[in-house]
Scaffold this active site. Structure first.
Site, PDB file in Angstrom:
ATOM      1  NE  ARG A 260      -3.767   0.118   2.272  1.00  0.00           N
ATOM      2  CZ  ARG A 260      -4.767  -0.120   3.108  1.00  0.00           C
ATOM      3  NH1 ARG A 260      -4.909   0.624   4.188  1.00  0.00           N
ATOM      4  NH2 ARG A 260      -5.616  -1.091   2.872  1.00  0.00           N
ATOM      5  CB  THR A 264      -2.044   7.122  -3.310  1.00  0.00           C
ATOM      6  OG1 THR A 264      -1.445   5.814  -3.399  1.00  0.00           O
ATOM      7  CG2 THR A 264      -1.146   8.134  -3.989  1.00  0.00           C
ATOM      8  CG  ASP A 356      -1.062  -8.774  10.041  1.00  0.00           C
ATOM      9  OD1 ASP A 356      -0.616  -9.789   9.467  1.00  0.00           O
ATOM     10  OD2 ASP A 356      -0.963  -7.630   9.586  1.00  0.00           O
ATOM     11  CG  ASP A 359       2.198  -9.451  11.873  1.00  0.00           C
ATOM     12  OD1 ASP A 359       3.101  -9.500  11.035  1.00  0.00           O
ATOM     13  OD2 ASP A 359       1.733  -8.383  12.318  1.00  0.00           O
TER      14      ASP A 359
END
Length: 365
Positions: A260, A264, A356, A359
């Site tokens: 990402r 933006t 997550d 993770d």
């Protein structure tokens, strides 16, 4: 904060007073935009104003909206037809406070002919100055968003498949537990992915073949074509690959890597390696957590640009926001998930979710 106002002719006078009242708060960073109407003398149909305001709030062009008609009833009914708009018709300061604290209402509806000016302004202040309490209320509001996202269209509903098998639900419950170890988590993700194969391959085309049993010759069935591709989205998607390959060992494996952009917030491709004949294959894109849906939608678009046609998205946990995002960009793509959760929190994590997945798979939390 950007506030958008709207009224019909019956709510015009009260709307104008609210606009003056809010204008005094401009030094606090409050910006007020008026969508009309501009006169109490000319009759206006309230749905035209309500839907325009509601859409601008739902798509986050503006933070909140205030609508006024004669009673507020028509405005609230019309606004609430827009997915993502949550309009509350209030008639007391306490209702104005509670519709924010308990319901996270992003639009306030008032009655121009049924509400005294001083009461209306007090309601506006209470509504603006009250935060959402979250907690148990997040779960309840999330269920509204869940229903809204998944029922917004028949095509969306038909393309979303939630696997309800008891073994899948049992194992999903274990991986949700924060006490589950990395080793256990990794093994369970593979097991769940393997169990999901039975559902995600349900519509594969079969062809008849002749086989000779120890007793006699008979007609059996074989998967037509036998061309399948598994494409995990790096890195968490890797955790699902082996579970699927155990049942589809001849499937080819591609990989898509996205990150990402910090400015933006849009997904950016950094790696893509797909089978050379991807256009001929049934493609299963693997993304354990379908949260905002940005990465999944981008990965699907990437595979389509490389020639992929028949694409299925396979997830462990999905949020309604992610489902809606993928289907808004790719209405042709089937989504299979082991669980559809309530909503995303302010940090983009699925609630209740499991944290997550990357993770927890690789021990990097």
């Amino acid at each position: 904060m950007k506030i958008v106002l709207g009224s019909d002719h019956a709510g015009f006078n009260l709307k104008e007073e609210i606009k003056k009242h809010l204008g005094k708060m401009s030094e606090n960073g409050l910006e007020v935009i008026d969508f009309g109407t501009n006169s109490s003398a000319i009759s206006v149909d309230y749905p035209d104003i309500a839907i325009t305001v509601a859409e601008s709030v739902a798509n986050k062009t503006y933070d909140k909206g205030i609508l006024v008609c004669g009673t507020g009833i028509g405005m609230s009914i019309a606004a609430n037809k827009v997915p993502g708009a949550y309009a509350a018709l209030v008639c007391s300061v306490e209702m104005a406070r509670l519709c924010r604290a308990h319901n996270n209402a992003n639009i306030l509806a008032l009655g121009g002919r049924t509400t005294k000016l001083e009461d209306a302004l007090a309601m506006v202040d209470a509504w603006l100055n009250t935060d959402f309490d979250e907690g148990r209320h997040s779960r309840r509001v999330g269920k509204i968003k869940n229903y809204e996202s998944c029922k917004v269209s028949d095509s969306c509903h038909k393309k979303l498949n939630i696997i309800e098998h008891p073994l899948v639900k049992h194992k999903v419950g274990i991986i949700r537990d924060k006490k589950t170890t990395v080793k256990e988590f990794r093994e369970l993700v593979q097991e769940i992915a393997g169990l999901m194969v039975y559902e995600i391959t349900r519509n594969l085309v079969l062809e008849e073949v002749k086989v000779e049993t120890p007793i006699t010759e008979t007609i059996a069935y074989s998967i037509a074509g036998k061309k399948m591709a598994i494409v995990p989205i790096l890195r968490a998607g890797l955790g699902m690959v082996d579970g699927i390959l155990q049942l589809i060992p001849n499937a080819k494996v591609g990989h898509v890597g996205l990150y990402r952009d910090p400015e933006t917030l849009e997904p950016v491709e950094y790696y893509c390696k797909l089978p050379g004949d991807i256009e001929e294959r049934d493609i299963f894109i693997l993304d354990p957590m379908l949260a905002t849906g940005g990465s999944a939608a981008a990965a699907i678009e990437l595979v389509k640009r490389r020639g992929g046609k028949k694409i299925t998205l396979v997830c462990l946990i999905a949020a309604p926001e992610g489902v809606n995002k993928v289907h808004s960009h790719h209405p042709d793509v089937e989504i299979y998930t082991a669980a559809l959760d309530d909503h995303l929190n302010d940090h983009g994590y699925i609630v209740p979710g499991l944290g997550d997945a990357g993770d927890r798979l690789f021990g990097t939390r």
